[in-house]
Write an enzyme that holds these catalytic residues in place. Structure first.
Site, PDB file in Angstrom:
ATOM      1  N   CYS A   1     -17.343   6.335 -19.672  1.00 41.14           N
ATOM      2  CA  CYS A   1     -16.101   5.450 -20.860  1.00 41.14           C
ATOM      3  C   CYS A   1     -15.601   4.493 -19.971  1.00 41.14           C
ATOM      4  O   CYS A   1     -14.758   4.309 -18.796  1.00 41.14           O
ATOM      5  CB  CYS A   1     -15.579   7.375 -21.381  1.00 41.14           C
ATOM      6  SG  CYS A   1     -14.340   6.369 -22.122  1.00 41.14           S
TER       7      CYS A   1
ATOM      8  N   ASN B   1     -10.310   1.110 -35.215  1.00 40.15           N
ATOM      9  CA  ASN B   1     -11.540   0.694 -35.356  1.00 40.15           C
ATOM     10  C   ASN B   1     -12.034   2.301 -35.378  1.00 40.15           C
ATOM     11  O   ASN B   1     -12.220   2.876 -34.604  1.00 40.15           O
ATOM     12  CB  ASN B   1     -12.844  -0.326 -34.765  1.00 40.15           C
ATOM     13  CG  ASN B   1     -11.962  -1.325 -34.805  1.00 40.15           C
ATOM     14  OD1 ASN B   1     -10.998  -2.007 -35.998  1.00 40.15           O
ATOM     15  ND2 ASN B   1     -12.092  -2.707 -34.093  1.00 40.15           N
TER      16      ASN B   1
ATOM     17  N   GLY C   1     -16.195  -0.890 -37.152  1.00 38.73           N
ATOM     18  CA  GLY C   1     -16.653  -1.695 -35.653  1.00 38.73           C
ATOM     19  C   GLY C   1     -16.158  -1.191 -34.022  1.00 38.73           C
ATOM     20  O   GLY C   1     -15.821  -2.108 -33.199  1.00 38.73           O
TER      21      GLY C   1
ATOM     22  N   THR D   1     -16.635  -0.465 -30.724  1.00 36.61           N
ATOM     23  CA  THR D   1     -17.779  -0.298 -29.335  1.00 36.61           C
ATOM     24  C   THR D   1     -17.083  -0.023 -28.625  1.00 36.61           C
ATOM     25  O   THR D   1     -18.305   0.558 -27.329  1.00 36.61           O
ATOM     26  CB  THR D   1     -17.185  -2.101 -29.705  1.00 36.61           C
ATOM     27  OG1 THR D   1     -16.111  -2.323 -29.418  1.00 36.61           O
ATOM     28  CG2 THR D   1     -17.873  -3.307 -30.375  1.00 36.61           C
TER      29      THR D   1
ATOM     30  N   HIS E   1     -14.064   5.698 -27.195  1.00 31.91           N
ATOM     31  CA  HIS E   1     -12.681   5.820 -26.713  1.00 31.91           C
ATOM     32  C   HIS E   1     -11.591   6.056 -27.487  1.00 31.91           C
ATOM     33  O   HIS E   1     -11.192   4.926 -27.975  1.00 31.91           O
ATOM     34  CB  HIS E   1     -12.132   5.679 -25.385  1.00 31.91           C
ATOM     35  CG  HIS E   1     -10.920   6.476 -23.924  1.00 31.91           C
ATOM     36  ND1 HIS E   1     -11.317   7.163 -23.649  1.00 31.91           N
ATOM     37  CD2 HIS E   1      -9.834   6.438 -24.787  1.00 31.91           C
ATOM     38  CE1 HIS E   1     -10.028   8.138 -23.062  1.00 31.91           C
ATOM     39  NE2 HIS E   1      -9.464   7.072 -23.914  1.00 31.91           N
TER      40      HIS E   1
ATOM     41  N   HIS F   1      -8.582   4.150 -29.695  1.00 30.97           N
ATOM     42  CA  HIS F   1      -7.857   3.076 -28.966  1.00 30.97           C
ATOM     43  C   HIS F   1      -7.268   2.529 -30.019  1.00 30.97           C
ATOM     44  O   HIS F   1      -8.610   2.509 -31.044  1.00 30.97           O
ATOM     45  CB  HIS F   1      -8.598   2.713 -27.886  1.00 30.97           C
ATOM     46  CG  HIS F   1      -9.537   1.982 -29.087  1.00 30.97           C
ATOM     47  ND1 HIS F   1     -11.018   1.564 -29.031  1.00 30.97           N
ATOM     48  CD2 HIS F   1      -9.576   0.184 -29.740  1.00 30.97           C
ATOM     49  CE1 HIS F   1     -11.833   1.485 -28.952  1.00 30.97           C
ATOM     50  NE2 HIS F   1     -11.198   0.833 -29.654  1.00 30.97           N
TER      51      HIS F   1
HETATM   52  P1  5GP Z   1     -13.094  -1.492 -30.609  1.00 31.09           P
HETATM   53  O1  5GP Z   1     -13.766  -2.794 -30.637  1.00 31.09           O
HETATM   54  O2  5GP Z   1     -14.170  -0.366 -30.007  1.00 31.09           O
HETATM   55  O3  5GP Z   1     -11.926  -1.386 -31.847  1.00 31.09           O
HETATM   56  O4  5GP Z   1     -12.110  -2.376 -29.476  1.00 31.09           O
HETATM   57  C1  5GP Z   1     -12.810  -2.000 -28.166  1.00 31.09           C
HETATM   58  C2  5GP Z   1     -12.189  -3.517 -27.248  1.00 31.09           C
HETATM   59  O5  5GP Z   1     -12.061  -2.756 -26.619  1.00 31.09           O
HETATM   60  C3  5GP Z   1     -12.155  -4.771 -27.705  1.00 31.09           C
HETATM   61  O6  5GP Z   1     -11.526  -5.499 -28.638  1.00 31.09           O
HETATM   62  C4  5GP Z   1     -12.429  -4.936 -26.512  1.00 31.09           C
HETATM   63  O7  5GP Z   1     -12.261  -6.768 -25.976  1.00 31.09           O
HETATM   64  C5  5GP Z   1     -12.373  -3.927 -25.389  1.00 31.09           C
HETATM   65  N1  5GP Z   1     -12.501  -4.304 -24.567  1.00 31.09           N
HETATM   66  C6  5GP Z   1     -13.735  -3.894 -23.826  1.00 31.09           C
HETATM   67  N2  5GP Z   1     -13.908  -3.674 -22.630  1.00 31.09           N
HETATM   68  C7  5GP Z   1     -12.506  -4.147 -22.150  1.00 31.09           C
HETATM   69  C8  5GP Z   1     -12.222  -3.862 -20.255  1.00 31.09           C
HETATM   70  O8  5GP Z   1     -13.354  -3.324 -19.616  1.00 31.09           O
HETATM   71  N3  5GP Z   1     -11.246  -4.324 -20.132  1.00 31.09           N
HETATM   72  C9  5GP Z   1     -10.011  -4.797 -21.072  1.00 31.09           C
HETATM   73  N4  5GP Z   1      -9.310  -5.218 -21.030  1.00 31.09           N
HETATM   74  N5  5GP Z   1     -10.954  -4.566 -22.752  1.00 31.09           N
HETATM   75  C10 5GP Z   1     -11.572  -4.201 -22.852  1.00 31.09           C
HETATM   76 ZN    ZN Z   2     -13.255   8.302 -22.520  1.00 34.12          ZN
END
Ligand code: 5GP
Ligand code: ZN
Length: 114
Positions: A4, A87, A93, A95, A98, A100
């Site tokens: 993760c 999300n 959406g 991605t 975990h 957040h």
């Molecule tokens: P989701 O699309 O799952 O709601 O948001 C995941 C977020 O994590 C995305 O906005 C993406 O840019 C961010 N993200 C993914 N990998 C990393 C990383 O390695 N470091 C940081 N700081 N943000 C990340």
């Molecule tokens: Zn995790």
């Protein structure tokens, strides 16, 4: 969770630009910001998504929301305002699996949600 990304950020395997940290919550700058201020807020315990929340782990969410005023202050958006987004799942959406919350601000985001 060894594979993760956010657990790796928590344990320091992947570096991050930290905004706030306490015993249970970590907040760091999003790597691909969608607004002038874009902070990702995570619980230090691995929970895959909002779909996995239950009475036994809901303290992860209360810990996050208890820290939000301090995170907003640290990010410089406490006075100007911000949006908190979660999300969940494919249509939501999500991605990174975990749990957040995104804190977005630094400009007027308008009233629309989608
Ligand atoms: P989701 O699309 O799952 O709601 O948001 C995941 C977020 O994590 C995305 O906005 C993406 O840019 C961010 N993200 C993914 N990998 C990393 C990383 O390695 N470091 C940081 N700081 N943000 C990340
Ligand atoms: Zn995790």
């Amino acid at each position: 969770m060894t594979d993760c990304i956010f657990c790796k950020i928590i344990n320091g395997e992947i570096p991050s630009n930290k905004v706030f940290e306490n015993d249970t919550v970590l907040a760091f700058r999003d790597i691909n910001p969608q607004a002038p201020v874009h902070v990702v807020i995570i619980p230090k315990v691995h929970i895959a998504s909002a779909n996995e929340l239950c009475a036994d782990n809901i303290s992860a969410v209360t810990d996050i929301f208890s820290a939000i005023p301090e995170i907003a202050k640290a990010a410089g958006v406490a006075e100007s305002g911000y949006r908190i987004i979660n999300n969940c799942g494919e249509d939501g959406g999500q991605t990174v699996l975990h749990l957040h919350f995104h804190m977005l601000g630094g400009k007027n985001l308008g009233e629309g949600l989608v």
